[in-house]
Scaffold this active site. Structure first.
Site, PDB file in Angstrom:
ATOM      1  N   THR A 137       0.777  -1.154  -0.042  1.00 54.12           N
ATOM      2  CA  THR A 137      -0.058   0.283  -0.014  1.00 54.12           C
ATOM      3  C   THR A 137       0.832   1.327  -0.025  1.00 54.12           C
ATOM      4  O   THR A 137       1.890   1.284   0.751  1.00 54.12           O
ATOM      5  CB  THR A 137      -0.864   0.010   1.227  1.00 54.12           C
ATOM      6  OG1 THR A 137      -1.672  -1.209   1.232  1.00 54.12           O
ATOM      7  CG2 THR A 137      -2.019   1.227   1.237  1.00 54.12           C
ATOM      8  N   GLY A 176       2.678  -3.066   8.263  1.00 45.41           N
ATOM      9  CA  GLY A 176       3.119  -3.399   9.423  1.00 45.41           C
ATOM     10  C   GLY A 176       4.535  -3.983   9.526  1.00 45.41           C
ATOM     11  O   GLY A 176       5.000  -4.574   8.520  1.00 45.41           O
ATOM     12  N   GLU A 420      -6.180  -6.105   3.831  1.00 47.93           N
ATOM     13  CA  GLU A 420      -6.308  -7.141   2.979  1.00 47.93           C
ATOM     14  C   GLU A 420      -7.178  -6.887   1.925  1.00 47.93           C
ATOM     15  O   GLU A 420      -7.895  -7.886   1.386  1.00 47.93           O
ATOM     16  CB  GLU A 420      -6.557  -8.412   3.893  1.00 47.93           C
ATOM     17  CG  GLU A 420      -5.210  -8.918   4.500  1.00 47.93           C
ATOM     18  CD  GLU A 420      -4.119  -9.056   3.608  1.00 47.93           C
ATOM     19  OE1 GLU A 420      -2.881  -8.908   4.111  1.00 47.93           O
ATOM     20  OE2 GLU A 420      -4.247  -9.023   2.403  1.00 47.93           O
TER      21      GLU A 420
END
Ligand SMILES: CCCCC/C=C/C(=O)SCCNC(=O)CCNC(=O)[C@H](O)C(C)(C)COP(=O)(O)OP(=O)(O)OC[C@H]1O[C@@H](n2cnc3c(N)ncnc32)[C@H](O)[C@@H]1OP(=O)(O)O
Ligand SMILES: Cc1cc2nc3c(=O)[nH]c(=O)nc-3n(C[C@H](O)[C@H](O)[C@H](O)COP(=O)(O)OP(=O)(O)OC[C@H]3O[C@@H](n4cnc5c(N)ncnc54)[C@H](O)[C@@H]3O)c2cc1C
Length: 658
Positions: A137, A176, A420
């Site tokens: 992303t 993350g 997701e």
């Protein structure tokens, strides 16, 4: 305390039998408990002050626990498989700040790396010589993967890729494990070779030095700051300034770039590069089951212990769970959580089956897997997030305290509606598949649709309907879903007929398309529930356990019909005059489940340590626990019980002449 003990004693549910069923057998349960007990007895994982830590303290403690688990606990307990690793991480609780290493970085190498690349990178990753993340992303793009801007331009002279962030919006944002800990990343980027843009491909890029953890040349990296929750996860940003990587850092299982820059296309599908997302989506339905079952354990136990209002002179106040509204709220959610359980099992099995076929380059199941994993991920994460909030509200004021355990569960679950793949976007993917299948059915009478889309050829309202009959329930769903798919498809074609291009026609029908995907996915869940409790493993259960599962199946199936009755009536599946009968069946099944409620949540087998809730304790000693919890509040620990703000501010106010 006596109440909850009495309810357990009176329940006829074979709790242990259901626990073994849910976890896949006695051995799995005993191993899970062994791992749980090792964590609970290890002071490293103490959670006494957990709710009073700052964001930075939470993060540091989480990293400490993760490293301790990897270096000490896993070797000591000889933890190997996915189930055991999952048991470990779930009992530790909180977000595991290193989790993207095992959850996405390694699976991407396994799924998309050549044999040589796997041989090179997996040993390093398995032994934590490197820590990876999945940096897809960007600030400007999350949903639109094909629109990612990061470039990977091939230099045939040096046989290297130049990785670059050409714009502000191309900066990687959200991944993350990236912000503080990752040394490497999977970086989806636009592969450019010989002047041609070949679309998004996955690259391995080193981010930080393995000597001193400083950022590599050309890398600007950090943490994106406080979020709605997820305090223990270092979601980060990552900017590339012409960073050079070797040619073989392009993951080359499906497509390659030769030394001279020649691009070799995938023999099968370019979408295989999306494989890690599909893997996580398939797993998120199981995650949804776990989060919602924890919330229900807390809410049901508390609703048995908590009494409110004396409704008859001389009698004890009424238990919350004896209020019909509370029963309806929580027992319909119990039915939902078992619905999520069964469909998560089926979705993971479909993923495994598809993967084994893909290894033989058989793509047949990939479209069904993508559509199903997208829809099930969307609906199960929606249901879990909404369900946890419902459980909190059902517990009144104490539900709003951090000590209830609900805020953590909600903060940890609700981002799964976004990550997701945003749920609306994924439901539109499911809709795209349904419209395509419908077209094939219409154009080729000999074509038989996949089993879960059988309503396109089989939808008939049964005569002399029996709402307790699973087959009749499925028939009603088939009529309703078919009508929804027809409505959406008709809306798209109507748009095209008035001259809209494909996007405008599709976009104009977006609401109907999402609705048909939701309806389809609920049908898949109801079908999964009904089929799974008809399997031998359940048929061999004690009769009462089978009976309760059937009650829950009826509640799950009929409650959606009641809530979406407009769709079923519009489809001619049911008549308005039948709604009362449906309400009565639901109510009667809820009453049947009520005596088993405490045992049903006991069967989820969560230790108090995992629930982290003064309301959800197994012994029901809620008020003692609440009083104990508040003793740790730093705000109550000032000299003479007077907080410093008194002298700084409040005293002036109290003494002001106004
Ligand atoms: C443990 C949990 C930790 C959580 C940490 C979080 C991590 C993350 O969030 S990682 C980043 C996640 N990001 C996403 O999920 C992005 C969502 N967007 C997409 O997946 C794609 O952009 C898309 C699927 C929405 C659209 O992809 P696109 O390439 O534009 O495809 P089209 O819509 O044009 O469809 C073309 C064709 O491809 C089929 N298809 C699409 N995706 C897949 C897939 N994953 N697998 C198989 N097939 C796929 C699609 O069905 C179309 O097929 P046809 O209809 O036959 O043409
Ligand atoms: C806690 C958390 C952890 C994350 N971890 C990672 C990670 O480890 N790695 C990583 O790469 N990413 C990660 N992400 C990013 C995540 O994958 C994206 O946020 C997600 O894919 C959604 O994309 P977006 O944020 O650009 O939302 P958008 O795509 O901007 O969506 C916003 C809204 O627009 C609507 N919309 C967008 N496109 C369409 C369309 N085509 N049709 C109809 N409606 C549309 C959506 O339905 C949504 O309501 C994480 C995000 C969060 C919140």
């Amino acid at each position: 305390m006596e109440t909850i003990a009495a309810e357990r004693k009176a329940s006829k549910l074979a709790t242990k039998e259901l626990t073994y069923f849910l976890y896949g057998g006695e051995e799995m349960v005993l191993r899970k408990r062994e791992i749980e007990n090792a964590v609970i007895s290890d002071p490293t994982y103490d959670i006494t002050k957990y709710h009073y830590l700052t964001r930075e303290e939470l993060f540091e403690q989480a990293v400490k626990k993760s490293v301790h688990s990897i270096t000490k606990l896993m070797p000591e307990l000889d933890i190997l498989g996915v189930f055991e690793r999952h048991s470990l991480t779930s009992v530790i609780g909180g977000e595991n700040p290193l989790s993207l290493h095992t959850d996405m970085f390694m699976p991407t190498i396994t799924g998309q790396g050549s044999d040589e690349q796997q041989e090179k990178w997996l040993p390093l990753a398995t032994n934590y010589k490197i820590i990876g993340c999945y940096a897809q992303t960007e600030m400007g793009h999350g949903t639109y993967v094909r629109g990612l801007e990061t470039t990977a331009t091939y230099d045939p002279v040096k046989q290297e890729f130049d990785i670059h962030s050409p714009t502000l919006t191309s900066i990687k944002w959200w991944p993350g494990t990236l912000g503080v800990n990752a040394t490497h990343a999977i970086v989806p980027a636009r592969l450019i070779t010989k002047g041609e843009d070949k679309g998004i491909h996955n690259f391995i890029v080193q981010l930080r030095s393995l000597d001193n953890h400083t950022a590599m040349k050309g890398i600007t990296i950090g943490d994106i700051g406080p979020k709605f929750g997820y305090a223990e996860m270092d979601n980060g940003f990552l900017k590339f300034e012409h960073v050079r990587i070797p040619r073989d850092n392009l993951l080359m299982r499906f497509s390659q770039v030769l030394p001279d820059g020649t691009y070799v296309r995938p023999k099968t599908s370019s979408k295989l590069s999306y494989g890690t997302m599909v893997l996580i989506r398939a797993g998120l339905s199981k995650f949804s089951f776990e989060m919602l079952s924890r919330a229900l354990t807390i809410a049901i136990r508390y609703s048995i212990v908590r009494r409110q209002t004396q409704n008859r002179p001389g009698e004890a106040e009424t238990q919350l769970l004896d209020y019909v509204n509370q029963q309806h709220t929580l027992i319909t959610l119990l039915a939902t959580v078992f619905g999520i359980y069964f469909v998560s099992q089926d979705t993971i099995q479909l993923y495994v089956k598809t993967q084994s076929q893909l290894n033989e380059e058989n793509m047949e199941l990939l479209p069904e897997l993508h559509a199903s994993s997208s829809g099930v991920k969307a609906i199960s994460t929606n249901l879990a997030s909404q369900g946890i909030e419902t459980c909190r509200i059902a517990c009144g004021g104490h539900g709003y305290s951090l000590s209830s355990g609900f805020p953590f569960l909600y903060q940890s679950t609700t981002p799964s509606m976004t990550y997701e793949g945003d749920n609306n976007v994924l439901l539109l993917q499911t809709a795209r598949y349904l419209i395509k299948i419908r077209k094939e059915v219409q154009e080729d009478p000999s074509y038989s649709p996949p089993d879960n889309v059988n309503y396109l050829t089989e939808a008939v309202r049964p005569r002399n309907i029996n709402f307790r009959s699973p087959q009749h329930q499925l028939a009603l769903y088939q009529c309703m879903v078919r009508a929804c798919v027809d409505r959406a498809a008709t809306k798209v074609s109507q748009g095209e007929k008035i001259g809209l291009d494909y996007f405008d026609a599709w976009n104009a029908a977006a609401v109907e398309l999402i609705q048909c995907a939701e309806a389809h996915t609920h049908y898949v869940m109801v079908k999964s529930f009904i089929e799974n409790i008809d399997k031998e493993e359940v048929r061999n259960m004690s009769p009462y356990n089978q009976f309760i599962l059937k009650c829950l199946s009826d509640i799950f199936s009929l409650n959606y019909i009641l809530n979406k009755s407009g769709l079923f009536i519009e489809a001619g599946a049911i008549y308005g005059r039948e709604l009362n009968e449906i309400r009565e069946v639901i109510q009667s099944q809820i009453l049947e489940v009520r005596p088993a409620a405490v045992s049903l949540v006991d069967a989820f087998d969560y230790p108090d340590f995992v629930l982290r809730s003064v309301l959800g304790r197994k012994d029901g000693d809620v008020y003692t626990a609440m009083w104990e919890w508040v003793q740790h509040n730093p705000r109550n620990k000032h000299k003479n019980g007077v907080h410093p703000v008194y002298k700084k501010y409040t005293r002036k106010l109290l003494r002001a002449k106004m």
